[in-house]
Enzyme design. Structure first.
Site, PDB file in Angstrom:
ATOM      1  N   LYS A 173       0.874  -1.184   0.000  1.00  0.00           N
ATOM      2  CA  LYS A 173       0.000   0.000   0.000  1.00  0.00           C
ATOM      3  C   LYS A 173       0.904   1.224   0.000  1.00  0.00           C
ATOM      4  O   LYS A 173       1.335   1.700   1.039  1.00  0.00           O
ATOM      5  CB  LYS A 173      -0.871  -0.015   1.259  1.00  0.00           C
ATOM      6  N   GLU A 248       9.331   1.991  10.808  1.00  0.00           N
ATOM      7  CA  GLU A 248      10.389   2.974  10.511  1.00  0.00           C
ATOM      8  C   GLU A 248       9.722   4.334  10.479  1.00  0.00           C
ATOM      9  O   GLU A 248       8.960   4.631   9.558  1.00  0.00           O
ATOM     10  CB  GLU A 248      11.024   2.683   9.143  1.00  0.00           C
ATOM     11  N   CYS A 282      13.344  11.335   6.006  1.00  0.00           N
ATOM     12  CA  CYS A 282      13.287  11.103   7.457  1.00  0.00           C
ATOM     13  C   CYS A 282      14.641  11.354   8.114  1.00  0.00           C
ATOM     14  O   CYS A 282      14.716  11.661   9.302  1.00  0.00           O
ATOM     15  CB  CYS A 282      12.823   9.682   7.739  1.00  0.00           C
ATOM     16  N   GLU A 384       8.651  16.975  14.217  1.00  0.00           N
ATOM     17  CA  GLU A 384       9.163  16.745  12.863  1.00  0.00           C
ATOM     18  C   GLU A 384       8.401  17.644  11.881  1.00  0.00           C
ATOM     19  O   GLU A 384       7.174  17.552  11.778  1.00  0.00           O
ATOM     20  CB  GLU A 384       8.963  15.280  12.482  1.00  0.00           C
TER      21      GLU A 384
HETATM   22  P1  NDP Z   1       2.056   8.657   6.934  1.00  0.00           P
HETATM   23  O1  NDP Z   1       2.276   7.998   8.234  1.00  0.00           O
HETATM   24  O2  NDP Z   1       0.990   9.683   6.821  1.00  0.00           O
HETATM   25  O3  NDP Z   1       1.715   7.593   5.799  1.00  0.00           O
HETATM   26  C1  NDP Z   1       2.547   6.501   5.513  1.00  0.00           C
HETATM   27  C2  NDP Z   1       1.714   5.432   4.841  1.00  0.00           C
HETATM   28  O4  NDP Z   1       0.753   4.936   5.763  1.00  0.00           O
HETATM   29  C3  NDP Z   1       0.922   5.944   3.638  1.00  0.00           C
HETATM   30  O5  NDP Z   1       0.867   4.937   2.656  1.00  0.00           O
HETATM   31  C4  NDP Z   1      -0.431   6.202   4.248  1.00  0.00           C
HETATM   32  O6  NDP Z   1      -1.451   6.226   3.305  1.00  0.00           O
HETATM   33  C5  NDP Z   1      -0.540   5.011   5.184  1.00  0.00           C
HETATM   34  N1  NDP Z   1      -1.533   5.160   6.250  1.00  0.00           N
HETATM   35  C6  NDP Z   1      -2.066   6.293   6.767  1.00  0.00           C
HETATM   36  N2  NDP Z   1      -2.950   5.986   7.750  1.00  0.00           N
HETATM   37  C7  NDP Z   1      -2.981   4.634   7.848  1.00  0.00           C
HETATM   38  C8  NDP Z   1      -3.679   3.698   8.676  1.00  0.00           C
HETATM   39  N3  NDP Z   1      -4.539   4.106   9.607  1.00  0.00           N
HETATM   40  N4  NDP Z   1      -3.451   2.388   8.514  1.00  0.00           N
HETATM   41  C9  NDP Z   1      -2.566   1.966   7.588  1.00  0.00           C
HETATM   42  N5  NDP Z   1      -1.874   2.790   6.764  1.00  0.00           N
HETATM   43  C10 NDP Z   1      -2.073   4.102   6.898  1.00  0.00           C
HETATM   44  O7  NDP Z   1       3.464   9.214   6.492  1.00  0.00           O
HETATM   45  P2  NDP Z   1       3.773  10.120   5.255  1.00  0.00           P
HETATM   46  O8  NDP Z   1       3.363   9.423   3.992  1.00  0.00           O
HETATM   47  O9  NDP Z   1       3.230  11.484   5.549  1.00  0.00           O
HETATM   48  O10 NDP Z   1       5.373  10.127   5.269  1.00  0.00           O
HETATM   49  C11 NDP Z   1       6.100  10.972   6.034  1.00  0.00           C
HETATM   50  C12 NDP Z   1       6.553  10.290   7.316  1.00  0.00           C
HETATM   51  O11 NDP Z   1       7.295   9.116   7.033  1.00  0.00           O
HETATM   52  C13 NDP Z   1       7.490  11.182   8.110  1.00  0.00           C
HETATM   53  O12 NDP Z   1       7.161  11.121   9.466  1.00  0.00           O
HETATM   54  C14 NDP Z   1       8.848  10.560   7.866  1.00  0.00           C
HETATM   55  O13 NDP Z   1       9.791  10.828   8.847  1.00  0.00           O
HETATM   56  C15 NDP Z   1       8.494   9.120   7.806  1.00  0.00           C
HETATM   57  N6  NDP Z   1       9.565   8.373   7.152  1.00  0.00           N
HETATM   58  C16 NDP Z   1      10.362   7.538   7.905  1.00  0.00           C
HETATM   59  C17 NDP Z   1      11.417   6.875   7.317  1.00  0.00           C
HETATM   60  C18 NDP Z   1      12.276   5.920   8.093  1.00  0.00           C
HETATM   61  O14 NDP Z   1      12.913   5.089   7.456  1.00  0.00           O
HETATM   62  N7  NDP Z   1      12.349   5.998   9.410  1.00  0.00           N
HETATM   63  C19 NDP Z   1      11.744   7.075   5.896  1.00  0.00           C
HETATM   64  C20 NDP Z   1      10.845   7.967   5.221  1.00  0.00           C
HETATM   65  C21 NDP Z   1       9.798   8.593   5.833  1.00  0.00           C
HETATM   66  P3  NDP Z   1      -1.983   7.660   2.767  1.00  0.00           P
HETATM   67  O15 NDP Z   1      -0.823   8.349   2.163  1.00  0.00           O
HETATM   68  O16 NDP Z   1      -3.009   7.288   1.807  1.00  0.00           O
HETATM   69  O17 NDP Z   1      -2.502   8.379   3.980  1.00  0.00           O
END
Ligand code: NDP
Length: 481
Positions: A173, A248, A282, A384
């Site tokens: 997803k 992560e 991130c 963040e």
């Molecule tokens: P989100 O947490 O908003 O979304 C991540 C994924 O989870 C998306 O595919 C999102 O779908 C999905 N999602 C959202 N809500 C749910 C739910 N209730 N159940 C299951 N899946 C869900 O993160 P972002 O996309 O905004 O990405 C940014 C974040 O990711 C930052 O905090 C960043 O630091 C972190 N990150 C961490 C990394 C690491 O390796 N530690 C690397 C890169 C980023 P949808 O987009 O449709 O809402």
């Protein structure tokens, strides 16, 4: 207009209810395609396909799995220009960055895990002469892979490659904001010989189809990269099923700059660690802590260089930064800047949208922003922001630097700048983070453990740690008497 559909059982299929979401080009602020708005019924189809294929895929030998993964890597490389262009248009990042970082890393992910399963061995543990134990790795089954929008193909393949290498089938997803390259990956995997149903990609909203994946009883493990708040929903949604989780998450990473460092090299790297990919990584260092003795010199040189960075058309190779991923995200980042000003922050450069040609005037661009004068407990130094915004502050002693660096609920990564080898070791070891770079940033090696502590994550991925997550280690003890 292009419709991005699900990839289930080796075919692109429309969502059952025929619903689609708008997909926006962030550099122009206009809808340029549609993304499937899938629901739990589409998800159930994808899980069923993965379950059916698992019976076969777990019997495919490791050499054949490696061959298929290597072929996927080759095809990604062959299509790197179209993938990089698609990633740039879909996400807002510069094309040159997608071409030099995101897409090469996607193929490297497949190649690396293909090689890992060819080389990996396990130890046996003898019980004197009366018994022997050995570890038998079993795939977990059908694994759910949920990825964010900042490094779309790079992070999705960082999950798909080890999961398939270890013999699992997957349901992915990706973020609904950046589904284009995931959509392109399906046929690439099929052309490489991946059997139908081994990798399924379901598009749509996280709270809807993502949540359905998390709580599906036939998916015993979830690998998630994303925000800390979403991670909590995933922990709660999966709790009734005792699922294996890899999380992560976000960071509030410090760059700690001591007076004895190579300042020019430090400044060049800090420009990248602050603003590469619009600060939407991130690992970006968002809190810059500088030793008092060189603070003024650092600020002069750094701010000058930041003010010279070019923001603009992501497809123009002279743009260092493109657009932020969405209007909502741009407004969120701007909100942080406004509140930082109210808390006493001084904007040294940036804080405004750039002046761009008409074509890009509705795009989600922001100048790289440097804020000084904030207390460590202020929001901009605690939360963040995930955009092109950094704070700068000074410290006088190693103890103060350590206190400031660890003064956050996050613990993903840090960069330490010093030429003192003892300090490099002792200071780094006291940082509460999963990854420290000394005199560097984002120097990645896929063999090493990667992950965060505190609110930045649970578990490690990379190298054998990925195999550990995507397999269950079963111990078999044979009696010899
Ligand atoms: P989100 O947490 O908003 O979304 C991540 C994924 O989870 C998306 O595919 C999102 O779908 C999905 N999602 C959202 N809500 C749910 C739910 N209730 N159940 C299951 N899946 C869900 O993160 P972002 O996309 O905004 O990405 C940014 C974040 O990711 C930052 O905090 C960043 O630091 C972190 N990150 C961490 C990394 C690491 O390796 N530690 C690397 C890169 C980023 P949808 O987009 O449709 O809402």
């Amino acid at each position: 207009m292009d419709n991005l559909t699900n990839f289930i059982n080796g075919e692109h299929v429309s969502p059952l209810k025929g619903q689609y979401l708008d997909n926006v080009n962030p550099a122009k602020g206009e809808v340029y395609s549609k993304v499937a708005d899938s629901d739990s019924e589409d998800l159930a189809m994808a899980v069923a396909a993965a379950k059916r294929s698992y019976a076969h895929w777990q019997t495919v030998g490791y050499k054949e799995r490696a061959q298929i993964l290597n072929k996927i890597a080759d095809l990604i490389d062959e299509n790197s220009e179209s993938l990089a262009r698609a990633e740039s248009i879909d996400q807002g990042k510069p094309y040159w960055l997608a071409k030099s970082l995101d897409i090469p890393r996607a193929s490297e992910n497949f190649r690396y895990f293909a090689n890992l399963i060819l080389q990996n061995t396990e130890l046996a543990t003898a019980m004197d002469s009366h018994g022997v134990n050995y570890v038998h790795r079993k795939p977990v089954g059908v694994v759910g892979l949920i990825s964010p929008w900042n490094l779309p193909l790079y992070l999705l393949t960082w999950k798909i490659a080890p999961a398939l290498a270890a013999g699992n089938c997957v349901v992915c997803k990706p973020s609904e904001l950046t589904s284009k390259t995931a959509h392109m990956l399906g046929p690439i995997m099929k052309s490489a010989g991946l059997p139908d149903g081994v990798c399924n990609i379901i598009l749509g909203l996280g709270g809807k189809v993502g949540a359905a994946l998390v709580s599906h009883p036939d998916v015993p493990a979830i690998s998630f990269t994303g925000g800390t708040v979403t991670a909590r929903a995933i922990i709660e949604g999966s709790a009734p099923y005792y699922k294996k989780l890899s999380l992560e998450l976000g960071g509030k990473n410090p760059n700690i700059i001591f007076a004895d460092c190579d300042l020019d090299k430090c400044i060049e790297t800090t420009l990248r660690s602050s603003f590469l990919n619009q600060g939407e990584i991130c690992l970006c260092g968002s809190r810059i802590l500088v030793e008092e003795k060189i603070y003024a010199e650092f600020i002069d040189k750094f701010v000058q260089k930041v003010s010279e960075l070019k923001v603009g058309d992501p497809l123009d190779k002279s743009s260092f930064m493109g657009a932020l991923v969405s209007e909502a995200h741009l407004k969120k980042v701007e909100g942080f800047i406004e509140r930082a000003k109210k808390e006493g922050g001084k904007i040294l450069t940036g804080g405004v949208r750039p002046d761009l040609p008409l074509e890009f005037q509705n795009g989600y661009f922001l100048r790289p922003t440097v804020i000084a004068g904030l207390d460590s407990r202020c929001e901009a130094m605690q939360e963040e922001i995930f955009g092109p915004v950094v704070t700068v502050s000074s410290f006088s002693t190693d103890e103060e630097a350590l206190r400031l660096a660890n003064d956050t609920r996050y613990g993903l990564s840090a960069s330490v700048w010093t030429s003192n080898i003892n300090r490099a070791h002792t200071f780094s070891q006291k940082l509460d983070v999963g990854q420290v770079w000394v005199n560097a940033w984002m120097k990645r090696d896929l063999r090493v453990p990667f992950g965060g502590v505190k609110f930045s994550g649970v578990g490690r991925e990379g190298g054998v740690d990925s195999l550990d997550f995507y397999t269950e280690k079963q111990n078999i003890c044979i009696s010899l008497n």
